[in-house]
Scaffold this active site. Structure first.
Site, PDB file in Angstrom:
ATOM      1  N   SER A  28       0.859  -1.196   0.000  1.00 33.78           N
ATOM      2  CA  SER A  28       0.000   0.000   0.000  1.00 33.78           C
ATOM      3  C   SER A  28       0.893   1.244   0.000  1.00 33.78           C
ATOM      4  CB  SER A  28      -0.935   0.033   1.206  1.00 33.78           C
ATOM      5  OG  SER A  28      -2.053  -0.729   0.921  1.00 33.78           O
ATOM      6  N   LEU A  29       1.734   1.278  -1.005  1.00 32.01           N
ATOM      7  CA  LEU A  29       2.827   2.256  -1.033  1.00 32.01           C
ATOM      8  C   LEU A  29       2.316   3.689  -1.155  1.00 32.01           C
ATOM      9  CD1 LEU A  29       5.246   0.299  -3.403  1.00 32.01           C
ATOM     10  CD2 LEU A  29       5.133   0.247  -0.890  1.00 32.01           C
ATOM     11  N   GLY A  32       5.797   8.238   1.463  1.00 28.35           N
ATOM     12  CA  GLY A  32       6.791   7.922   2.489  1.00 28.35           C
ATOM     13  C   GLY A  32       7.682   6.777   1.999  1.00 28.35           C
ATOM     14  N   HIS A  33       7.038   5.691   1.545  1.00 29.81           N
ATOM     15  CA  HIS A  33       7.802   4.560   0.999  1.00 29.81           C
ATOM     16  C   HIS A  33       8.642   5.029  -0.194  1.00 29.81           C
ATOM     17  CE1 HIS A  33       4.122   2.302   2.580  1.00 29.81           C
ATOM     18  NE2 HIS A  33       5.107   1.755   3.262  1.00 29.81           N
ATOM     19  N   GLN A  57       3.847  -9.731  13.344  1.00 26.31           N
ATOM     20  CA  GLN A  57       3.999  -8.450  14.043  1.00 26.31           C
ATOM     21  C   GLN A  57       2.668  -7.793  14.385  1.00 26.31           C
ATOM     22  OE1 GLN A  57       6.176  -6.733  10.591  1.00 26.31           O
ATOM     23  NE2 GLN A  57       5.115  -4.852  11.108  1.00 26.31           N
ATOM     24  N   GLU A 144      11.869   7.228   9.763  1.00 27.79           N
ATOM     25  CA  GLU A 144      11.808   7.753  11.143  1.00 27.79           C
ATOM     26  C   GLU A 144      10.375   7.808  11.660  1.00 27.79           C
ATOM     27  OE1 GLU A 144      13.834  11.500  11.386  1.00 27.79           O
ATOM     28  OE2 GLU A 144      15.763  10.588  10.880  1.00 27.79           O
ATOM     29  N   GLN A 149      10.885   1.425  16.074  1.00 25.70           N
ATOM     30  CA  GLN A 149      11.209   0.290  15.203  1.00 25.70           C
ATOM     31  C   GLN A 149      12.596   0.481  14.590  1.00 25.70           C
ATOM     32  OE1 GLN A 149       8.433  -1.500  12.163  1.00 25.70           O
ATOM     33  NE2 GLN A 149       9.475  -0.088  10.807  1.00 25.70           N
ATOM     34  N   SER A 181       0.121   3.812   5.538  1.00 21.74           N
ATOM     35  CA  SER A 181      -0.850   2.975   4.823  1.00 21.74           C
ATOM     36  C   SER A 181      -2.169   2.931   5.597  1.00 21.74           C
ATOM     37  CB  SER A 181      -0.311   1.558   4.661  1.00 21.74           C
ATOM     38  OG  SER A 181       0.963   1.591   4.069  1.00 21.74           O
TER      39      SER A 181
HETATM   40  P1  AMP Z   1       5.392  -0.153   6.338  1.00 22.45           P
HETATM   41  O1  AMP Z   1       4.996  -0.508   4.951  1.00 22.45           O
HETATM   42  O2  AMP Z   1       4.384   0.654   7.062  1.00 22.45           O
HETATM   43  O3  AMP Z   1       5.888  -1.340   7.124  1.00 22.45           O
HETATM   44  O4  AMP Z   1       6.654   0.813   6.209  1.00 22.45           O
HETATM   45  C1  AMP Z   1       7.780   0.453   5.474  1.00 22.45           C
HETATM   46  C2  AMP Z   1       8.856   1.475   5.713  1.00 22.45           C
HETATM   47  O5  AMP Z   1       8.417   2.754   5.295  1.00 22.45           O
HETATM   48  C3  AMP Z   1       9.241   1.608   7.192  1.00 22.45           C
HETATM   49  O6  AMP Z   1      10.645   1.743   7.307  1.00 22.45           O
HETATM   50  C4  AMP Z   1       8.522   2.858   7.601  1.00 22.45           C
HETATM   51  O7  AMP Z   1       9.126   3.538   8.687  1.00 22.45           O
HETATM   52  C5  AMP Z   1       8.609   3.681   6.335  1.00 22.45           C
HETATM   53  N1  AMP Z   1       7.587   4.728   6.319  1.00 22.45           N
HETATM   54  C6  AMP Z   1       6.255   4.561   6.529  1.00 22.45           C
HETATM   55  N2  AMP Z   1       5.618   5.757   6.491  1.00 22.45           N
HETATM   56  C7  AMP Z   1       6.571   6.695   6.258  1.00 22.45           C
HETATM   57  C8  AMP Z   1       6.569   8.117   6.121  1.00 22.45           C
HETATM   58  N3  AMP Z   1       5.438   8.819   6.206  1.00 22.45           N
HETATM   59  N4  AMP Z   1       7.735   8.740   5.902  1.00 22.45           N
HETATM   60  C9  AMP Z   1       8.896   8.036   5.806  1.00 22.45           C
HETATM   61  N5  AMP Z   1       8.971   6.696   5.926  1.00 22.45           N
HETATM   62  C10 AMP Z   1       7.829   6.031   6.152  1.00 22.45           C
END
Ligand code: AMP
Length: 270
Positions: A28-29, A32-33, A57, A144, A149, A181
């Site tokens: 669900s990119l 941020g991703h 998790q 961050e 995490q 997401s």
């Molecule tokens: P997730 O798909 O939520 O597990 O996130 C995957 C990676 O993207 C993790 O390292 C998160 O910290 C990073 N991430 C998620 N949201 C953001 C954001 N808004 N800004 C920067 N990195 C993000």
């Protein structure tokens, strides 16, 4: 862009690749991703993105089931970015019986999300250990946004592997809400509310002086936000950003929050 589903395909595709950048995600990119992926594309020879909604998790089965999944859209985004490899394993590829990992968090680590989401970080560290063993990247890019995490994974992974964890700034929408997401679960009204709460904490932090700040003062703010926005805040705490000890000075510290909006749990740090 090569789509890899099995560990054998992964091994074959990655053999001989040096300076590999890895961006682990649950799909669900969003932007941020994308910022993590761009950083990897710039600084590494090749980039691999994983999409795996890791069941271990989630401390709540329903949360896992309802976690947003958009594979088609994700693949389109990754193709446009010119990512080299996408790894989309199923559960069996990751959790084969031969590679058991036992993770124990110390008592001092059981704070913030670790205190409120039992087993969550054990699951995160477990899956990150398995993924790092498989992918063997030079660099792993993490946000961050999930600060606790980031610190925990950095500590565990850099102790065990040669891979370096690269931290990346939080990307926010125009209302300052951190992209996530999980925001897809929020309705328009709650998105606006979350933006207001975010701005309120940013301005609260700006107004904090360099003097000592008591725990009670932060607790007062927590209660005020809970009342004004009619929400449940799980924690609002100021902690040193190197060791996550409770802090009474704004220097070297961040404010961490986790709260619920209509049963959706949001976290952020400032
Ligand atoms: P997730 O798909 O939520 O597990 O996130 C995957 C990676 O993207 C993790 O390292 C998160 O910290 C990073 N991430 C998620 N949201 C953001 C954001 N808004 N800004 C920067 N990195 C993000």
């Amino acid at each position: 862009m090569k789509i890899l589903l099995r560990n054998s395909d992964l091994n074959e595709a990655l053999s001989g690749v040096s300076n590999l950048g890895f961006v682990p995600t649950m799909g669900s990119l969003h932007k941020g991703h994308i910022s993590l992926i761009r950083k990897s594309l710039i600084s590494c020879n090749k980039t691999i993105v994983s999409i795996f909604v890791n069941p271990t998790q989630f401390n709540n089965r329903n949360d896992f089931k309802k976690y947003p999944r958009n594979i088609k859209k994700d693949l389109k985004i990754l193709k446009n970015l010119k990512v080299n490899f996408v790894y989309m394993p199923d559960k069996n590829q990751i959790y084969s019986s031969t590679n058991r990992v036992k993770i124990h968090l110390k008592k001092k680590d059981k704070i913030l999300c670790a205190k409120h989401r039992k087993g969550h970080f054990e699951g995160v560290i477990d899956v990150m250990t398995r993924l790092t063993k498989l992918v063997k990247p030079s660099k792993i890019f993490m946000g961050e946004k999930d600060f606790q995490q980031l610190l925990l994974v950095k500590r565990f992974i850099e102790k065990k592997f040669k891979s370096k964890i690269i931290s990346c700034k939080t990307i926010r929408d125009k209302n300052k809400l951190a992209l996530s997401s999980r925001n897809l679960h929020l309705n328009k009204k709650d998105l606006i509310k979350a933006g207001k709460i975010t701005k309120e904490i940013i301005s609260f932090k700006k107004r904090l002086s360099k003097k000592k700040i008591s725990k009670k003062f932060i607790l007062g703010k927590k209660k005020e936000i809970e009342k004004n926005y009619n929400i449940n805040i799980e924690y609002l705490e100021m902690r040193n950003y190197k060791n996550l000890h409770i802090s009474n000075k704004i220097n070297n510290s961040k404010i961490f929050i986790a709260y619920y909006l209509n049963k959706i749990r949001l976290i952020d740090n400032f």
